[in-house]
Design a protein around this motif. Sequence first.
Motif, PDB file in Angstrom:
ATOM      1  N   PRO A   1     -72.544 -16.777 -11.098  1.00  0.00           N
ATOM      2  CA  PRO A   1     -72.075 -17.741 -12.097  1.00  0.00           C
ATOM      3  C   PRO A   1     -70.659 -18.253 -11.846  1.00  0.00           C
ATOM      4  CG  PRO A   1     -72.159 -15.523 -13.021  1.00  0.00           C
ATOM      5  CD  PRO A   1     -72.811 -15.460 -11.672  1.00  0.00           C
ATOM      6  N   GLU A   2     -69.852 -17.471 -11.172  1.00  0.00           N
ATOM      7  CA  GLU A   2     -68.477 -17.903 -10.891  1.00  0.00           C
ATOM      8  C   GLU A   2     -68.414 -19.026  -9.857  1.00  0.00           C
ATOM      9  OE1 GLU A   2     -69.625 -14.843  -7.888  1.00  0.00           O
ATOM     10  OE2 GLU A   2     -69.893 -15.015 -10.058  1.00  0.00           O
ATOM     11  N   ARG A   3     -69.478 -19.241  -9.114  1.00  0.00           N
ATOM     12  CA  ARG A   3     -69.496 -20.258  -8.060  1.00  0.00           C
ATOM     13  C   ARG A   3     -70.155 -21.561  -8.490  1.00  0.00           C
ATOM     14  NH1 ARG A   3     -71.795 -19.739  -2.861  1.00  0.00           N
ATOM     15  NH2 ARG A   3     -70.004 -20.861  -2.118  1.00  0.00           N
ATOM     16  N   HIS A   4     -70.875 -21.563  -9.598  1.00  0.00           N
ATOM     17  CA  HIS A   4     -71.730 -22.708  -9.910  1.00  0.00           C
ATOM     18  C   HIS A   4     -71.551 -23.193 -11.343  1.00  0.00           C
ATOM     19  CE1 HIS A   4     -73.760 -22.062  -6.107  1.00  0.00           C
ATOM     20  NE2 HIS A   4     -73.777 -20.784  -6.400  1.00  0.00           N
ATOM     21  N   ILE A   5     -71.716 -24.489 -11.522  1.00  0.00           N
ATOM     22  CA  ILE A   5     -71.670 -25.111 -12.839  1.00  0.00           C
ATOM     23  C   ILE A   5     -73.049 -24.938 -13.476  1.00  0.00           C
ATOM     24  CG2 ILE A   5     -71.442 -27.312 -14.062  1.00  0.00           C
ATOM     25  CD1 ILE A   5     -69.546 -28.158 -11.742  1.00  0.00           C
ATOM     26  N   PRO A   6     -73.111 -24.328 -14.653  1.00  0.00           N
ATOM     27  CA  PRO A   6     -74.426 -24.140 -15.272  1.00  0.00           C
ATOM     28  C   PRO A   6     -75.020 -25.471 -15.754  1.00  0.00           C
ATOM     29  CG  PRO A   6     -72.684 -23.236 -16.666  1.00  0.00           C
ATOM     30  CD  PRO A   6     -72.038 -23.737 -15.419  1.00  0.00           C
ATOM     31  N   ALA A   7     -76.315 -25.622 -15.567  1.00  0.00           N
ATOM     32  CA  ALA A   7     -77.107 -26.739 -16.093  1.00  0.00           C
ATOM     33  C   ALA A   7     -76.493 -28.122 -15.878  1.00  0.00           C
ATOM     34  CB  ALA A   7     -77.408 -26.505 -17.565  1.00  0.00           C
ATOM     35  N   PRO A   8     -76.250 -28.526 -14.626  1.00  0.00           N
ATOM     36  CA  PRO A   8     -75.758 -29.893 -14.419  1.00  0.00           C
ATOM     37  C   PRO A   8     -76.825 -30.898 -14.845  1.00  0.00           C
ATOM     38  CG  PRO A   8     -76.341 -28.882 -12.329  1.00  0.00           C
ATOM     39  CD  PRO A   8     -76.480 -27.815 -13.389  1.00  0.00           C
ATOM     40  N   GLY A   9     -76.395 -32.041 -15.316  1.00  0.00           N
ATOM     41  CA  GLY A   9     -77.326 -33.057 -15.807  1.00  0.00           C
ATOM     42  C   GLY A   9     -78.190 -33.652 -14.711  1.00  0.00           C
ATOM     43  N   SER A  10     -79.402 -34.025 -15.071  1.00  0.00           N
ATOM     44  CA  SER A  10     -80.333 -34.559 -14.077  1.00  0.00           C
ATOM     45  C   SER A  10     -79.868 -35.903 -13.519  1.00  0.00           C
ATOM     46  CB  SER A  10     -81.744 -34.652 -14.639  1.00  0.00           C
ATOM     47  OG  SER A  10     -81.763 -35.436 -15.797  1.00  0.00           O
ATOM     48  N   ASP A  11     -79.195 -36.725 -14.324  1.00  0.00           N
ATOM     49  CA  ASP A  11     -78.706 -38.010 -13.806  1.00  0.00           C
ATOM     50  C   ASP A  11     -77.660 -37.798 -12.718  1.00  0.00           C
ATOM     51  OD1 ASP A  11     -80.386 -39.382 -15.496  1.00  0.00           O
ATOM     52  OD2 ASP A  11     -78.823 -39.847 -16.971  1.00  0.00           O
ATOM     53  N   GLY A  12     -76.743 -36.873 -12.969  1.00  0.00           N
ATOM     54  CA  GLY A  12     -75.717 -36.573 -11.969  1.00  0.00           C
ATOM     55  C   GLY A  12     -76.310 -35.991 -10.695  1.00  0.00           C
ATOM     56  N   LEU A  13     -77.298 -35.116 -10.851  1.00  0.00           N
ATOM     57  CA  LEU A  13     -77.962 -34.535  -9.678  1.00  0.00           C
ATOM     58  C   LEU A  13     -78.708 -35.600  -8.884  1.00  0.00           C
ATOM     59  CD1 LEU A  13     -79.369 -31.186 -11.102  1.00  0.00           C
ATOM     60  CD2 LEU A  13     -77.457 -31.477  -9.512  1.00  0.00           C
ATOM     61  N   ALA A  14     -79.403 -36.497  -9.580  1.00  0.00           N
ATOM     62  CA  ALA A  14     -80.147 -37.555  -8.896  1.00  0.00           C
ATOM     63  C   ALA A  14     -79.200 -38.452  -8.116  1.00  0.00           C
ATOM     64  CB  ALA A  14     -80.961 -38.369  -9.897  1.00  0.00           C
ATOM     65  N   LYS A  15     -78.071 -38.809  -8.704  1.00  0.00           N
ATOM     66  CA  LYS A  15     -77.089 -39.671  -8.027  1.00  0.00           C
ATOM     67  C   LYS A  15     -76.507 -38.951  -6.814  1.00  0.00           C
ATOM     68  CE  LYS A  15     -73.940 -43.044  -7.701  1.00  0.00           C
ATOM     69  NZ  LYS A  15     -73.827 -43.328  -6.291  1.00  0.00           N
ATOM     70  N   TRP A  16     -76.166 -37.678  -6.979  1.00  0.00           N
ATOM     71  CA  TRP A  16     -75.612 -36.900  -5.874  1.00  0.00           C
ATOM     72  C   TRP A  16     -76.616 -36.802  -4.729  1.00  0.00           C
ATOM     73  CZ3 TRP A  16     -77.056 -31.576  -4.737  1.00  0.00           C
ATOM     74  CH2 TRP A  16     -76.336 -31.037  -3.668  1.00  0.00           C
ATOM     75  N   LEU A  17     -77.871 -36.482  -5.050  1.00  0.00           N
ATOM     76  CA  LEU A  17     -78.906 -36.402  -4.015  1.00  0.00           C
ATOM     77  C   LEU A  17     -79.107 -37.747  -3.327  1.00  0.00           C
ATOM     78  CD1 LEU A  17     -81.689 -34.201  -5.650  1.00  0.00           C
ATOM     79  CD2 LEU A  17     -80.317 -33.626  -3.635  1.00  0.00           C
ATOM     80  N   GLN A  18     -79.129 -38.812  -4.103  1.00  0.00           N
ATOM     81  CA  GLN A  18     -79.314 -40.144  -3.527  1.00  0.00           C
ATOM     82  C   GLN A  18     -78.177 -40.472  -2.561  1.00  0.00           C
ATOM     83  OE1 GLN A  18     -79.574 -43.374  -6.356  1.00  0.00           O
ATOM     84  NE2 GLN A  18     -80.785 -44.569  -4.932  1.00  0.00           N
ATOM     85  N   ASP A  19     -76.962 -40.190  -2.960  1.00  0.00           N
ATOM     86  CA  ASP A  19     -75.808 -40.440  -2.079  1.00  0.00           C
ATOM     87  C   ASP A  19     -75.897 -39.587  -0.814  1.00  0.00           C
ATOM     88  OD1 ASP A  19     -74.838 -42.227  -3.957  1.00  0.00           O
ATOM     89  OD2 ASP A  19     -73.283 -40.878  -4.709  1.00  0.00           O
ATOM     90  N   TRP A  20     -76.233 -38.317  -0.981  1.00  0.00           N
ATOM     91  CA  TRP A  20     -76.313 -37.397   0.148  1.00  0.00           C
ATOM     92  C   TRP A  20     -77.410 -37.836   1.118  1.00  0.00           C
ATOM     93  CZ3 TRP A  20     -78.068 -31.614  -0.255  1.00  0.00           C
ATOM     94  CH2 TRP A  20     -77.705 -30.924   0.897  1.00  0.00           C
ATOM     95  N   LEU A  21     -78.578 -38.168   0.580  1.00  0.00           N
ATOM     96  CA  LEU A  21     -79.702 -38.549   1.430  1.00  0.00           C
ATOM     97  C   LEU A  21     -79.520 -39.930   2.059  1.00  0.00           C
ATOM     98  CD1 LEU A  21     -82.702 -37.205  -0.658  1.00  0.00           C
ATOM     99  CD2 LEU A  21     -81.624 -36.171   1.350  1.00  0.00           C
TER     100      LEU A  21
END
Length: 157
Positions: free
Chosen positions: A30-50
């Motif tokens: 838990p000290e390394r990760h943000i709990p429950a990030p929002g799906s919109d933010g994850l989708a944008k991050w994945l889209q940018d990464w991919l």
Amino acid sequence: MNIIEVPAKEAERLVPMLQDLHALHVTHQPERHIPAPGSDGLAKWLQDWLSGEDVFALAAESPQGTLLGYLIYELQERPALPVRPAETRAMLHHISVTEAWRRMGVGKALVEAMQARALNAGATVIAATYAPFNTASAALMKGMGMEPVLTMAEWRA
């Protein structure tokens, strides 16, 4: 089951499995990760990464179009150093299989597809990282012929 490439514009299809994978990491570190990030933010991050030139997502898809698992890998050109030769590395960054399909060969099929594509693209090394608590990933990598070569340690303030 078909192995498909998931283009950046369809990155949101991976979000539920990424959230599942992330929750596992939050539980154990838990000290390394943000709990429950929002799906919109994850989708944008994945889209940018991919959208990166050498970053790819593969998914196992059922005949009905449901995603059973995915992985993300990157082809990395590593120049020669005085201590090692140049190499083209396929770095497996993420792998996740939906709970109902675990231990049924989905992860193995994804890694085999990644290996074939990477070798065809000139890779000479296939690498992956996984957390020490993730025994399923460790077993999959070992089963695919990968052995640990480094251990990373960290301290956090």
